[in-house]
Design an enzyme around this catalytic site. Sequence first.
Site, PDB file in Angstrom:
ATOM      1  N   GLU A 132     -10.246   3.756 -12.046  1.00 45.22           N
ATOM      2  CA  GLU A 132      -9.290   3.065 -12.924  1.00 45.22           C
ATOM      3  C   GLU A 132      -8.540   1.990 -12.119  1.00 45.22           C
ATOM      4  OE1 GLU A 132      -6.294   5.851 -14.081  1.00 45.22           O
ATOM      5  OE2 GLU A 132      -5.131   4.371 -15.201  1.00 45.22           O
ATOM      6  N   PHE A 133      -8.396   0.833 -12.703  1.00 49.58           N
ATOM      7  CA  PHE A 133      -7.576  -0.203 -12.080  1.00 49.58           C
ATOM      8  C   PHE A 133      -6.138   0.001 -12.536  1.00 49.58           C
ATOM      9  CE2 PHE A 133      -5.365  -4.172 -11.780  1.00 49.58           C
ATOM     10  CZ  PHE A 133      -5.782  -4.670 -10.553  1.00 49.58           C
ATOM     11  N   ILE A 134      -5.221   0.005 -11.597  1.00 51.89           N
ATOM     12  CA  ILE A 134      -3.798   0.139 -11.957  1.00 51.89           C
ATOM     13  C   ILE A 134      -3.081  -1.158 -11.613  1.00 51.89           C
ATOM     14  CG2 ILE A 134      -1.647   1.387 -11.508  1.00 51.89           C
ATOM     15  CD1 ILE A 134      -3.256   3.902 -11.061  1.00 51.89           C
ATOM     16  N   ASP A 237      -2.245  12.138   3.086  1.00 51.54           N
ATOM     17  CA  ASP A 237      -2.077  10.950   3.942  1.00 51.54           C
ATOM     18  C   ASP A 237      -1.007  10.054   3.321  1.00 51.54           C
ATOM     19  OD1 ASP A 237      -2.457   9.092   5.928  1.00 51.54           O
ATOM     20  OD2 ASP A 237      -4.305   8.256   5.108  1.00 51.54           O
TER      21      ASP A 237
HETATM   22  N1  ATP Z   1      -6.756   1.899  -8.416  1.00 48.61           N
HETATM   23  C1  ATP Z   1      -6.308   0.743  -7.936  1.00 48.61           C
HETATM   24  N2  ATP Z   1      -5.997  -0.262  -8.763  1.00 48.61           N
HETATM   25  C2  ATP Z   1      -5.574  -1.452  -8.277  1.00 48.61           C
HETATM   26  N3  ATP Z   1      -5.436  -1.727  -6.964  1.00 48.61           N
HETATM   27  C3  ATP Z   1      -5.721  -0.750  -6.093  1.00 48.61           C
HETATM   28  C4  ATP Z   1      -6.169   0.525  -6.526  1.00 48.61           C
HETATM   29  N4  ATP Z   1      -6.364   1.301  -5.429  1.00 48.61           N
HETATM   30  C5  ATP Z   1      -6.042   0.556  -4.367  1.00 48.61           C
HETATM   31  N5  ATP Z   1      -5.671  -0.678  -4.750  1.00 48.61           N
HETATM   32  C6  ATP Z   1      -5.293  -1.801  -3.869  1.00 48.61           C
HETATM   33  O1  ATP Z   1      -6.400  -2.106  -3.037  1.00 48.61           O
HETATM   34  C7  ATP Z   1      -6.028  -2.113  -1.671  1.00 48.61           C
HETATM   35  C8  ATP Z   1      -7.101  -1.420  -0.862  1.00 48.61           C
HETATM   36  O2  ATP Z   1      -7.211  -0.078  -1.283  1.00 48.61           O
HETATM   37  P1  ATP Z   1      -7.200   1.133  -0.254  1.00 48.61           P
HETATM   38  O3  ATP Z   1      -5.945   1.107   0.552  1.00 48.61           O
HETATM   39  O4  ATP Z   1      -7.497   2.377  -1.006  1.00 48.61           O
HETATM   40  O5  ATP Z   1      -8.427   0.697   0.663  1.00 48.61           O
HETATM   41  P2  ATP Z   1      -9.078   1.406   1.910  1.00 48.61           P
HETATM   42  O6  ATP Z   1      -9.765   0.351   2.690  1.00 48.61           O
HETATM   43  O7  ATP Z   1      -9.921   2.557   1.456  1.00 48.61           O
HETATM   44  O8  ATP Z   1      -7.835   2.001   2.608  1.00 48.61           O
HETATM   45  P3  ATP Z   1      -7.256   2.026   4.065  1.00 48.61           P
HETATM   46  O9  ATP Z   1      -8.009   1.094   4.900  1.00 48.61           O
HETATM   47  O10 ATP Z   1      -5.826   1.622   3.834  1.00 48.61           O
HETATM   48  O11 ATP Z   1      -7.400   3.460   4.475  1.00 48.61           O
HETATM   49  C9  ATP Z   1      -4.688  -1.413  -1.581  1.00 48.61           C
HETATM   50  O12 ATP Z   1      -3.848  -2.121  -0.745  1.00 48.61           O
HETATM   51  C10 ATP Z   1      -4.145  -1.414  -2.979  1.00 48.61           C
HETATM   52  O13 ATP Z   1      -3.161  -2.405  -3.107  1.00 48.61           O
END
Ligand code: ATP
Length: 333
Positions: A132-134, A237
């Site tokens: 889901e996109f939030i 985390d």
């Molecule tokens: N469900 C979502 N809907 C919209 N934006 C999101 C969603 N989940 C994450 N994001 C955005 O996307 C970015 C990257 O997501 P996330 O931090 O989960 O990536 P990651 O590379 O797996 O994590 P990290 O490197 O921080 O462990 C986040 O900074 C957040 O702002």
Amino acid sequence: MAVTHLGSISFSSSMPSISSPSLKHPFNFNKNKPLIVAAMSDDPVREWILSEGKATQIKGISPIGGGCINRATRYDTDVGSFFVKTNRSIGPSMFEGEALGLNAMYETGSIRVPKPYKVGSLPTGGSYIIMEFIEFGASRGNQSALGRKLAEMHKAAKSEKGFGFHVDNTIGSTPQINTWMSDWVEFFAEHRLGYQLKMAHEQYGDPTIYERGQRLARNLGPLFKNVVIEPCLLHGDLWSGNMTYDKNGEPVILDPACYYGHNEAEFGMSWCAGFGGDFYKAYFEVMPEQPGFEERRDLYMLYHYLNHYNLFGSGYRSSAMSIIDDYLRMLSV
Ligand SMILES: Nc1ncnc2c1ncn2[C@@H]1O[C@H](COP(=O)(O)OP(=O)(O)OP(=O)(O)O)[C@@H](O)[C@H]1O
């Protein structure tokens, strides 16, 4: 490509089958009807969005910054937006762990988390997760709501299997072992402190931290006197980069490393979470503070300092070492 069924959620992957009865697929996937994938699509993300995702048109695809480990993308469609993360080198097990964690938290109906839809392999290697996109609002908001809702999640989700999780997952990019155990202190000593200490020893040849850390791990008992420990679902985390607020000001937590553990372990990343007095007040109104909470604070931070030492190098060693030494003195061991 093998197909993994996780209760009623289906993830296509090359991983062996795991099960979690509480999982539900967002689009009423029929669990009795196996998903047969004859050949891997060139673009499985697009294919899923245009089939099970129920979109007929993808209107835009845009990168999202912020993550370190994975590439994040927003897909805008005629039925709304999807959030997609891809990793070009790691197989689907990491995202399966994330999806299971997100789903477990989602099912509690407490704090807002994105609903996971699909995990799979990429034809060029690597993997993806669709969720889901939030739409986010301010990154800082009502701390009382955050504390209360987090406590509600801890209270709502208890495990009958003890401490652990359905799968191993990752903390940062470090493996996090979640083999079920009935005793929390043993679980924390072995799978949290012990694992990180061993890694530090192997990686840096650091016998001092290993030996002193293991001595502490063998002598944790007195820190848990008169405490009733139930296995609560933890995000695992929780630092400021994984917490935000949606556009209605509701707290949202992301990117978990879930497992069932002592609720206080959730504050292990509090050194970079910005939890204030309002947060803790609201949290303890739902999950009352237990005797010895303050004495255990550093212990739970130690796990994450050790992980940072293993991930990012010697800058974190002294924080970990001084926590270990303080406890060894306090416990006279
Ligand atoms: N469900 C979502 N809907 C919209 N934006 C999101 C969603 N989940 C994450 N994001 C955005 O996307 C970015 C990257 O997501 P996330 O931090 O989960 O990536 P990651 O590379 O797996 O994590 P990290 O490197 O921080 O462990 C986040 O900074 C957040 O702002």
